[in-house]
Every structure is written in C-alpha cells, then in structure tokens.
Design a protein around this motif. Sequence first.
Motif, PDB file in Angstrom:
ATOM      1  N   MET A 196       0.839  -1.198   0.000  1.00  0.00           N
ATOM      2  CA  MET A 196       0.000   0.000   0.000  1.00  0.00           C
ATOM      3  C   MET A 196       0.875   1.251   0.000  1.00  0.00           C
ATOM      4  O   MET A 196       1.729   1.418   0.873  1.00  0.00           O
ATOM      5  CB  MET A 196      -0.911   0.032   1.228  1.00  0.00           C
ATOM      6  CG  MET A 196      -1.810   1.284   1.252  1.00  0.00           C
ATOM      7  SD  MET A 196      -2.937   1.346   2.663  1.00  0.00           S
ATOM      8  CE  MET A 196      -1.810   1.789   3.987  1.00  0.00           C
ATOM      9  N   ILE A 197       0.655   2.119  -0.964  1.00  0.00           N
ATOM     10  CA  ILE A 197       1.307   3.428  -0.984  1.00  0.00           C
ATOM     11  C   ILE A 197       0.370   4.437  -0.331  1.00  0.00           C
ATOM     12  O   ILE A 197      -0.785   4.592  -0.739  1.00  0.00           O
ATOM     13  CB  ILE A 197       1.643   3.881  -2.418  1.00  0.00           C
ATOM     14  CG1 ILE A 197       2.609   2.887  -3.079  1.00  0.00           C
ATOM     15  CG2 ILE A 197       2.236   5.287  -2.414  1.00  0.00           C
ATOM     16  CD1 ILE A 197       2.861   3.180  -4.542  1.00  0.00           C
ATOM     17  N   LEU A 252      -1.626  -2.520  12.260  1.00  0.00           N
ATOM     18  CA  LEU A 252      -0.669  -1.949  11.321  1.00  0.00           C
ATOM     19  C   LEU A 252       0.233  -0.955  12.038  1.00  0.00           C
ATOM     20  O   LEU A 252      -0.243   0.012  12.636  1.00  0.00           O
ATOM     21  CB  LEU A 252      -1.402  -1.258  10.166  1.00  0.00           C
ATOM     22  CG  LEU A 252      -0.531  -0.511   9.158  1.00  0.00           C
ATOM     23  CD1 LEU A 252       0.461  -1.438   8.474  1.00  0.00           C
ATOM     24  CD2 LEU A 252      -1.397   0.205   8.121  1.00  0.00           C
ATOM     25  N   PHE A 253       1.531  -1.198  11.974  1.00  0.00           N
ATOM     26  CA  PHE A 253       2.530  -0.294  12.512  1.00  0.00           C
ATOM     27  C   PHE A 253       3.180   0.488  11.367  1.00  0.00           C
ATOM     28  O   PHE A 253       3.415  -0.070  10.291  1.00  0.00           O
ATOM     29  CB  PHE A 253       3.638  -1.062  13.232  1.00  0.00           C
ATOM     30  CG  PHE A 253       3.240  -1.668  14.547  1.00  0.00           C
ATOM     31  CD1 PHE A 253       3.657  -1.095  15.745  1.00  0.00           C
ATOM     32  CD2 PHE A 253       2.464  -2.820  14.599  1.00  0.00           C
ATOM     33  CE1 PHE A 253       3.304  -1.657  16.967  1.00  0.00           C
ATOM     34  CE2 PHE A 253       2.103  -3.392  15.805  1.00  0.00           C
ATOM     35  CZ  PHE A 253       2.526  -2.806  16.995  1.00  0.00           C
ATOM     36  N   SER A 254       3.492   1.746  11.622  1.00  0.00           N
ATOM     37  CA  SER A 254       4.318   2.520  10.694  1.00  0.00           C
ATOM     38  C   SER A 254       5.614   2.863  11.412  1.00  0.00           C
ATOM     39  O   SER A 254       5.608   3.594  12.415  1.00  0.00           O
ATOM     40  CB  SER A 254       3.610   3.805  10.260  1.00  0.00           C
ATOM     41  OG  SER A 254       4.455   4.561   9.400  1.00  0.00           O
ATOM     42  N   ILE A 255       6.709   2.318  10.934  1.00  0.00           N
ATOM     43  CA  ILE A 255       8.027   2.602  11.503  1.00  0.00           C
ATOM     44  C   ILE A 255       8.502   3.931  10.930  1.00  0.00           C
ATOM     45  O   ILE A 255       8.707   4.065   9.723  1.00  0.00           O
ATOM     46  CB  ILE A 255       9.024   1.474  11.178  1.00  0.00           C
ATOM     47  CG1 ILE A 255       8.570   0.176  11.851  1.00  0.00           C
ATOM     48  CG2 ILE A 255      10.432   1.856  11.602  1.00  0.00           C
ATOM     49  CD1 ILE A 255       9.406  -1.042  11.473  1.00  0.00           C
ATOM     50  N   ALA A 288       1.183  -8.918  13.352  1.00  0.00           N
ATOM     51  CA  ALA A 288       1.002  -7.523  12.950  1.00  0.00           C
ATOM     52  C   ALA A 288       1.705  -7.287  11.613  1.00  0.00           C
ATOM     53  O   ALA A 288       2.552  -8.078  11.180  1.00  0.00           O
ATOM     54  CB  ALA A 288       1.561  -6.589  14.011  1.00  0.00           C
ATOM     55  N   LEU A 289       1.338  -6.196  10.956  1.00  0.00           N
ATOM     56  CA  LEU A 289       1.998  -5.778   9.723  1.00  0.00           C
ATOM     57  C   LEU A 289       2.652  -4.429   9.960  1.00  0.00           C
ATOM     58  O   LEU A 289       2.306  -3.707  10.892  1.00  0.00           O
ATOM     59  CB  LEU A 289       0.982  -5.689   8.578  1.00  0.00           C
ATOM     60  CG  LEU A 289       0.306  -7.005   8.190  1.00  0.00           C
ATOM     61  CD1 LEU A 289      -0.780  -6.770   7.154  1.00  0.00           C
ATOM     62  CD2 LEU A 289       1.327  -8.021   7.672  1.00  0.00           C
ATOM     63  N   TRP A 290       3.614  -4.080   9.110  1.00  0.00           N
ATOM     64  CA  TRP A 290       4.331  -2.827   9.314  1.00  0.00           C
ATOM     65  C   TRP A 290       4.674  -2.186   7.978  1.00  0.00           C
ATOM     66  O   TRP A 290       4.714  -2.831   6.937  1.00  0.00           O
ATOM     67  CB  TRP A 290       5.610  -3.064  10.127  1.00  0.00           C
ATOM     68  CG  TRP A 290       6.608  -3.965   9.456  1.00  0.00           C
ATOM     69  CD1 TRP A 290       6.657  -5.336   9.508  1.00  0.00           C
ATOM     70  CD2 TRP A 290       7.678  -3.559   8.589  1.00  0.00           C
ATOM     71  NE1 TRP A 290       7.690  -5.801   8.728  1.00  0.00           N
ATOM     72  CE2 TRP A 290       8.343  -4.735   8.161  1.00  0.00           C
ATOM     73  CE3 TRP A 290       8.153  -2.330   8.132  1.00  0.00           C
ATOM     74  CZ2 TRP A 290       9.438  -4.714   7.307  1.00  0.00           C
ATOM     75  CZ3 TRP A 290       9.251  -2.286   7.275  1.00  0.00           C
ATOM     76  CH2 TRP A 290       9.881  -3.475   6.871  1.00  0.00           C
ATOM     77  N   GLY A 291       4.900  -0.874   8.068  1.00  0.00           N
ATOM     78  CA  GLY A 291       5.310  -0.116   6.895  1.00  0.00           C
ATOM     79  C   GLY A 291       6.383   0.878   7.273  1.00  0.00           C
ATOM     80  O   GLY A 291       6.807   0.961   8.433  1.00  0.00           O
ATOM     81  N   ILE A 292       6.811   1.665   6.300  1.00  0.00           N
ATOM     82  CA  ILE A 292       7.931   2.587   6.493  1.00  0.00           C
ATOM     83  C   ILE A 292       7.524   4.022   6.185  1.00  0.00           C
ATOM     84  O   ILE A 292       6.832   4.287   5.204  1.00  0.00           O
ATOM     85  CB  ILE A 292       9.154   2.179   5.620  1.00  0.00           C
ATOM     86  CG1 ILE A 292      10.364   3.082   5.905  1.00  0.00           C
ATOM     87  CG2 ILE A 292       8.782   2.192   4.146  1.00  0.00           C
ATOM     88  CD1 ILE A 292      10.962   2.916   7.259  1.00  0.00           C
ATOM     89  N   ALA A 307      15.162  -0.566   1.239  1.00  0.00           N
ATOM     90  CA  ALA A 307      15.562  -1.567   2.241  1.00  0.00           C
ATOM     91  C   ALA A 307      14.341  -2.128   2.951  1.00  0.00           C
ATOM     92  O   ALA A 307      14.214  -3.341   3.160  1.00  0.00           O
ATOM     93  CB  ALA A 307      16.532  -0.948   3.242  1.00  0.00           C
ATOM     94  N   ALA A 308      13.419  -1.245   3.326  1.00  0.00           N
ATOM     95  CA  ALA A 308      12.209  -1.686   4.023  1.00  0.00           C
ATOM     96  C   ALA A 308      11.376  -2.613   3.143  1.00  0.00           C
ATOM     97  O   ALA A 308      10.865  -3.645   3.604  1.00  0.00           O
ATOM     98  CB  ALA A 308      11.388  -0.479   4.460  1.00  0.00           C
ATOM     99  N   LEU A 309      11.242  -2.266   1.876  1.00  0.00           N
ATOM    100  CA  LEU A 309      10.487  -3.120   0.956  1.00  0.00           C
ATOM    101  C   LEU A 309      11.140  -4.494   0.834  1.00  0.00           C
ATOM    102  O   LEU A 309      10.458  -5.518   0.811  1.00  0.00           O
ATOM    103  CB  LEU A 309      10.376  -2.455  -0.412  1.00  0.00           C
ATOM    104  CG  LEU A 309       9.458  -1.236  -0.476  1.00  0.00           C
ATOM    105  CD1 LEU A 309       9.626  -0.508  -1.808  1.00  0.00           C
ATOM    106  CD2 LEU A 309       8.000  -1.650  -0.278  1.00  0.00           C
ATOM    107  N   GLY A 310      12.464  -4.503   0.779  1.00  0.00           N
ATOM    108  CA  GLY A 310      13.165  -5.774   0.696  1.00  0.00           C
ATOM    109  C   GLY A 310      13.023  -6.614   1.953  1.00  0.00           C
ATOM    110  O   GLY A 310      13.146  -7.847   1.912  1.00  0.00           O
ATOM    111  N   MET A 311      12.733  -5.952   3.074  1.00  0.00           N
ATOM    112  CA  MET A 311      12.603  -6.641   4.365  1.00  0.00           C
ATOM    113  C   MET A 311      11.154  -6.940   4.720  1.00  0.00           C
ATOM    114  O   MET A 311      10.869  -7.423   5.816  1.00  0.00           O
ATOM    115  CB  MET A 311      13.279  -5.814   5.455  1.00  0.00           C
ATOM    116  CG  MET A 311      14.775  -5.661   5.233  1.00  0.00           C
ATOM    117  SD  MET A 311      15.560  -4.423   6.304  1.00  0.00           S
ATOM    118  CE  MET A 311      15.716  -5.346   7.826  1.00  0.00           C
ATOM    119  N   GLY A 312      10.222  -6.625   3.798  1.00  0.00           N
ATOM    120  CA  GLY A 312       8.842  -7.066   3.988  1.00  0.00           C
ATOM    121  C   GLY A 312       7.832  -6.004   4.344  1.00  0.00           C
ATOM    122  O   GLY A 312       6.740  -6.326   4.821  1.00  0.00           O
ATOM    123  N   ALA A 313       8.130  -4.734   4.103  1.00  0.00           N
ATOM    124  CA  ALA A 313       7.163  -3.675   4.410  1.00  0.00           C
ATOM    125  C   ALA A 313       5.863  -3.873   3.644  1.00  0.00           C
ATOM    126  O   ALA A 313       5.874  -4.190   2.454  1.00  0.00           O
ATOM    127  CB  ALA A 313       7.753  -2.304   4.072  1.00  0.00           C
TER     128      ALA A 313
END
Length: 268
Positions: free
Chosen positions: A5-6, A160-163, A189-193, A206-212
């Motif tokens: 999700m953008i 949903l967490f936003s880091i 839980a799920l997370w984003g950047i 990096a975040a996308l590569g780590m599963g954001a």
Amino acid sequence: MNKVMISVAPVAATDKRIVPDKIAEDVLNCWKAGAAMVHLHVRDTHGNLTTDMSLLEETLRLIRRDSDIIIEVSTGGVSNLSIKERCVPVYSNLVEACSLNVGSTNLGKAVYCNPIDDVEYCIRELLKMKKTPEVEVFEIGHIYAMKELMEQYDFCSPVLFSIVLGHKGEAPATPEALAAMIQMIPLGALWGITHANRRNFSIIAAALGMGASTVRIGFEDSNYLDVNTMVDTNLPLVEKTVRLLRAMDKEPMSPDEARQQFHISINR
C-alpha cells in the motif's frame, strides 16, 4: 507479499497556505498513479493544527467525490491541543483510518507529548468509532508500549505499525535502526515505512526488501525526488515509488485491496 500500500501525505507541516482544491487535485493525481491511502491533518488556512474541521471536510469531500482512495486523518502533531481536541477527525463519516501515537517523541527541538492516559483515550475513541488505527512508532519503546496495549484492548487484526525513521532526536534512518525495530513488531502484525527528512529512496528500498506492507511518501516527510531534485507536487514521488515496487517484482495495492488487507472499513 508482492503488493504494497502506498500512502501519500501531501501537505508539509511548513505549508502556510491550505487550499482544498489544490490538495484534492494533487491527491487525485497520486491516486491515479497508484496511491491507495491519503494521510492528512486537521489544519486551518495558515497550516496550523486546529479543531475546526471545515477546510479538511471540504478537502475530503472533493477527494471522495472523484476517488475511492482510503482517507486517513492524523490525531497527532506538535500543538497545544488537548487529546480530546486532537481526536475530532475520529467522528467524521469521511474518515476511515487514523494515526495512533503511543508515546512521546522528540521532533527536533519540539517534544510531541503522548502520556499514557491520552493514548488510551485516543484508543477508546478509535475503537468506539470503528476507525482503523495506524500505529506510528518512532523508537523501540513505542512498539513495546503498543504490545502491552494490544493485550488490554480489542484491536482488529492485523494491527498496522508505521516505523518512522529520520526525525532528529528519534530513531535514525539507517538499516540497523530499521532492522532493530522490525524485530520488535509483534507476530501477526503488519508494518510499513515512513522516512522523515528523506533525500533518497534507499531506506524505503531496504524496508520493501525486508517485507514492508506500506510505504508513506509525500511532502509531510520530504519533497525530494532524489538528492539533487525537489518537486512541487506529490505525483512524481508516488510515480517513483511505483517504479521502485515494480523493479522489486511488487505492485501497488488498490484501495479496495488495502481495505481488505488491513480491515479498513467504516462499517466493520
């Protein structure tokens, strides 16, 4: 997961001229380019945080008239507003999701205060009004605090967490900080950047590569397209994010896909 999700946060905190038509046009262009969520604050004509929803409601009506983008409104920001005043967007029928801040935060020379009584008040109102929370975490202690709150309150799963990285005084925008915070996210839980003061897309990549599961982009955090280029609308930032996703064999979520993934619904 190959869909992300953008979220576009189109208004800079330094913007001193809030024009609903202009914001809505920018958001609609971002939606057409692949943004599934818009993140806004309740501001007056001079950009100050306020309890007066009139300008925001006008903006949201324009956005909703022409798109199905998910509407998220913040319950935060540095101001003298009380927690009850900060929660005014929770009661809008146009708002589907709200940010949730679970601890106090250093933002440069300012301190964004979120004592636990205020946090719990906000949680109760969000749950009562069935608004999906996006938990903004600026350091590891915030994640731990939310873990404890998840044991006390009946949050809809997945949470949903936003880091949030890059604010002066909080977790830096480095791979090491990102990895440490990801390790603290609760199972299920799920997370984003969100990268504040961003000059390039390296931490987002990096975040996308780590599963954001989400990426927030937009003027609230930075108007840099790259280290040498600033843009005057949010559209190029969304377009670049979409290109980055596709280069990593991922796709942007549609608003309906994001609603399903994160259980975002006024009527849930």
